[in-house]
Each structure stands twice: as C-alpha cells, then as structure tokens.
Motif scaffolding. Sequence first.
Motif, PDB file in Angstrom:
ATOM      1  N   LEU A  56     -16.829   5.671  72.509  1.00 19.18           N
ATOM      2  CA  LEU A  56     -16.834   5.648  71.050  1.00 19.18           C
ATOM      3  C   LEU A  56     -17.697   6.803  70.547  1.00 19.18           C
ATOM      4  CD1 LEU A  56     -17.202   1.805  70.405  1.00 19.18           C
ATOM      5  CD2 LEU A  56     -15.130   3.150  70.836  1.00 19.18           C
ATOM      6  N   SER A  57     -17.217   7.489  69.530  1.00 18.56           N
ATOM      7  CA  SER A  57     -17.914   8.671  69.036  1.00 18.56           C
ATOM      8  C   SER A  57     -19.237   8.294  68.370  1.00 18.56           C
ATOM      9  CB  SER A  57     -17.039   9.407  68.029  1.00 18.56           C
ATOM     10  OG  SER A  57     -16.912   8.640  66.841  1.00 18.56           O
ATOM     11  N   PRO A  58     -20.217   9.214  68.370  1.00 19.09           N
ATOM     12  CA  PRO A  58     -21.479   8.941  67.669  1.00 19.09           C
ATOM     13  C   PRO A  58     -21.257   8.618  66.195  1.00 19.09           C
ATOM     14  CG  PRO A  58     -21.725  10.839  69.116  1.00 19.09           C
ATOM     15  CD  PRO A  58     -20.261  10.490  69.125  1.00 19.09           C
ATOM     16  N   GLU A  59     -20.264   9.262  65.561  1.00 20.99           N
ATOM     17  CA  GLU A  59     -19.979   8.995  64.148  1.00 20.99           C
ATOM     18  C   GLU A  59     -19.538   7.547  63.950  1.00 20.99           C
ATOM     19  OE1 GLU A  59     -19.828  13.166  65.130  1.00 20.99           O
ATOM     20  OE2 GLU A  59     -18.649  11.481  65.909  1.00 20.99           O
ATOM     21  N   LEU A  60     -18.760   7.052  64.874  1.00 22.33           N
ATOM     22  CA  LEU A  60     -18.298   5.671  64.779  1.00 22.33           C
ATOM     23  C   LEU A  60     -19.454   4.706  65.044  1.00 22.33           C
ATOM     24  CD1 LEU A  60     -14.906   4.397  66.075  1.00 22.33           C
ATOM     25  CD2 LEU A  60     -16.937   2.994  66.281  1.00 22.33           C
ATOM     26  N   GLU A  98      -4.861   6.656  70.320  1.00 23.51           N
ATOM     27  CA  GLU A  98      -5.815   7.722  70.585  1.00 23.51           C
ATOM     28  C   GLU A  98      -7.206   7.135  70.704  1.00 23.51           C
ATOM     29  OE1 GLU A  98      -5.509  10.982  67.824  1.00 23.51           O
ATOM     30  OE2 GLU A  98      -3.425  10.490  67.406  1.00 23.51           O
ATOM     31  N   ALA A  99      -8.101   7.892  71.375  1.00 21.06           N
ATOM     32  CA  ALA A  99      -9.449   7.389  71.635  1.00 21.06           C
ATOM     33  C   ALA A  99     -10.246   7.208  70.350  1.00 21.06           C
ATOM     34  CB  ALA A  99     -10.182   8.339  72.584  1.00 21.06           C
ATOM     35  N   ASN A 100     -10.246   8.218  69.453  1.00 21.79           N
ATOM     36  CA  ASN A 100     -11.038   8.144  68.228  1.00 21.79           C
ATOM     37  C   ASN A 100     -10.256   8.714  67.037  1.00 21.79           C
ATOM     38  OD1 ASN A 100     -13.795   7.039  68.660  1.00 21.79           O
ATOM     39  ND2 ASN A 100     -13.814   8.575  70.279  1.00 21.79           N
ATOM     40  N   MET A 152     -25.358   1.540  72.935  1.00 12.02           N
ATOM     41  CA  MET A 152     -24.438   2.647  73.171  1.00 12.02           C
ATOM     42  C   MET A 152     -25.000   3.939  72.593  1.00 12.02           C
ATOM     43  SD  MET A 152     -20.497   1.333  72.827  1.00 12.02           S
ATOM     44  CE  MET A 152     -20.682   0.156  71.488  1.00 12.02           C
ATOM     45  N   THR A 153     -24.835   5.014  73.360  1.00 11.45           N
ATOM     46  CA  THR A 153     -25.231   6.346  72.942  1.00 11.45           C
ATOM     47  C   THR A 153     -24.050   7.289  73.189  1.00 11.45           C
ATOM     48  OG1 THR A 153     -26.097   6.952  75.121  1.00 11.45           O
ATOM     49  CG2 THR A 153     -27.625   5.862  73.596  1.00 11.45           C
ATOM     50  N   ALA A 154     -24.242   8.561  72.885  1.00  8.11           N
ATOM     51  CA  ALA A 154     -23.179   9.543  73.130  1.00  8.11           C
ATOM     52  C   ALA A 154     -22.892   9.692  74.613  1.00  8.11           C
ATOM     53  CB  ALA A 154     -23.574  10.885  72.527  1.00  8.11           C
ATOM     54  N   LYS A 155     -23.885   9.430  75.466  1.00  4.50           N
ATOM     55  CA  LYS A 155     -23.722   9.537  76.907  1.00  4.50           C
ATOM     56  C   LYS A 155     -23.364   8.166  77.476  1.00  4.50           C
ATOM     57  CE  LYS A 155     -26.032  11.603  80.918  1.00  4.50           C
ATOM     58  NZ  LYS A 155     -27.257  12.305  81.384  1.00  4.50           N
ATOM     59  N   ASN A 203     -11.941   5.251  62.421  1.00  2.00           N
ATOM     60  CA  ASN A 203     -13.233   5.340  61.740  1.00  2.00           C
ATOM     61  C   ASN A 203     -13.147   4.760  60.332  1.00  2.00           C
ATOM     62  OD1 ASN A 203     -13.819   6.781  64.057  1.00  2.00           O
ATOM     63  ND2 ASN A 203     -15.038   8.326  63.004  1.00  2.00           N
ATOM     64  N   THR A 204     -12.038   5.033  59.669  1.00  2.00           N
ATOM     65  CA  THR A 204     -11.850   4.499  58.318  1.00  2.00           C
ATOM     66  C   THR A 204     -11.799   2.978  58.335  1.00  2.00           C
ATOM     67  OG1 THR A 204     -10.642   6.494  57.641  1.00  2.00           O
ATOM     68  CG2 THR A 204     -10.336   4.512  56.316  1.00  2.00           C
TER      69      THR A 204
END
Length: 304
Positions: A90-94, A63-65, A137-140, A70-71
């Motif tokens: 990659l997600s902003p959280e990651l 899966e992508a994220n 890297m950003t969300a966009k 993340n863990t």
Amino acid sequence: MTLRAVVFAYHQVGVRCLQVLLARGVEVALVVTHHDNPAENIWFDSVAALAAEHRLPTLMPTEANPSELNTAVRAANPDFIFSFYYRHMLSPELLALARHGAFNMHGSLLPKYRGRVPVNWAILQGETETGATLHEMTAKPDAGAIVAQTAVPILPDDTATQVFDKVTVAAEQTLWNSLPALLAGTAPRLPNILANGSYFGGRKPEDGCINWRQPALAVYNLIRAVTPPYPGAFTEIKGKRLVIARARLAPTEPLICANLPPGLQIVDNTLLGICGDGRAIAIHELQHEGCLISLAEFAELTNT
C-alpha cells in the motif's frame, strides 16, 4: 465511540482477521480484496464472500494502487487501515489516510522472514517455530514497529498447510488480544530490528524441483514446504513430472543406500528418494498430473 476501519484482506488469514474486527465491534467501512486467479489452486476461504455475507462495501481493484482506490479509502474516512494477507504493498499516500495508523498482519516472527510466503520459507530453512506479527505499515515491507506477535511450533514432520493453519490461529489470537489497546491508542510499539532477520522473495512452481544430491534433510524440508495444495516438490523422469505429495525421512542407515545413485529408487518394495548424503526419504504418495502413481506404475515407467 465506534471506530472505522478500511480492511485490505485475502486468503485464510484475511477471513479470520476480518471476523475478529467484526466480533470486536469495529465498523468496517470498506473491504478491499483480490479476484481469485483462475490459474491458482484456491484452497482457502473467500474474503469477498464473507464481506458479501455481512453486506460490507467491497472493492476488487485490478491494479495495486489505482487513484480510484485512494479516493474510495478517503471517502470511507478510516480511523485505521488493516492489511491481512493482501498481496500488494500500500502506498504511503494511502496509509496516511488512516487517522490512528495502518497495521499489517505478517505470517512470521518479525524481523525474521520478511517478504513473501514466510511459512514456506521458514520450513525450507528448517525452523522449529514461526508465528504471526501485527505491525505498523511503512513504505518498506514488514519494517514497521511491532505491536504484538504470537509464536507457534513447527514440528519435524509438519507440512506447509499444517503450519499455515497454526499461523492463521496465531494471527487471530494476536489481533483479538491486541485490538482493545490498539483501538484505545495504548498499544505498544516495539522495535523491529531488521538486521536481526532477512527478506525473502516469492516462490515459483519451478522452485520445487528437487536436487537429489542435497542432504536428505534439505530435500525433505523442500517436500513438506511445498506439498499440495501448494505446487509440490517434483522430479522428472522420462519427460514426466512426478510430484512427491507425502513423504517421511526414512529410518534407513546411510550405509544401506550408500551405493545407490541419487534419485527415486525401489528398495525392498518401497519407493525411496536417495539423497546426496546417502540417507533416504520414504515416498508415500507420488503424483503425476494430480493422479496418484502406484509402485507398479512407477516401476513400469522407469523400465520403459
């Protein structure tokens, strides 16, 4: 002090840039890569194999994220996150898990050709240069500040593979040259002005279908942009898909071909692709289901 990185990587650029990090003494705490797609022509080196050779902890999520990813990244405690031709956003959280920033290597001179398959799109659009860009890297996608970039030429007869090889070297040089300042916290952040470029989406094999009514240069750019090992530019005759594997713009004057209909034609014992502007493309290699077709076999096909 040795700095730690989590590296998301795939394809040739992923291999070469991971090797740069190791050569520069970065501690790679975790490598995240993809399983090869059995339906894809895998003509590039393996990040997973390189990571195994260096005994680097490796994940290959489906899966992508996923939350487990993340863990795992959080447990790796990275100073930096790098993405080198990894195929998912990659997600902003990651991204926030990297203490000193998250950076991506993109295969164009940003802000031009943001998005998917930038080398192929640059050739399709008739560009005379492209390159590699290291950016935040950003969300966009491909929108963060530029750290460094290296340009390479696109010669008139270069194929996508030839340009991709140049871009791979440009990516390696860009990362090698900028990494000391990046690790020291002194690397520049240059504006990535999105209005000066465009976003391009992915391409499918069906996008290689040739419209012979287009001008010869547009057709030729398509051929060299998707020539094998990419899926190839193709035309269909009597239900058979014929892929043009190697070609050149013919030196023929337009008037010589002006009375011939668009499409593949045999002229003076030479296979030509006649285009909408009356110019021609000389076909040097024609394939059907991966096998070369001779001029005699083509003539037999079109006469039956």
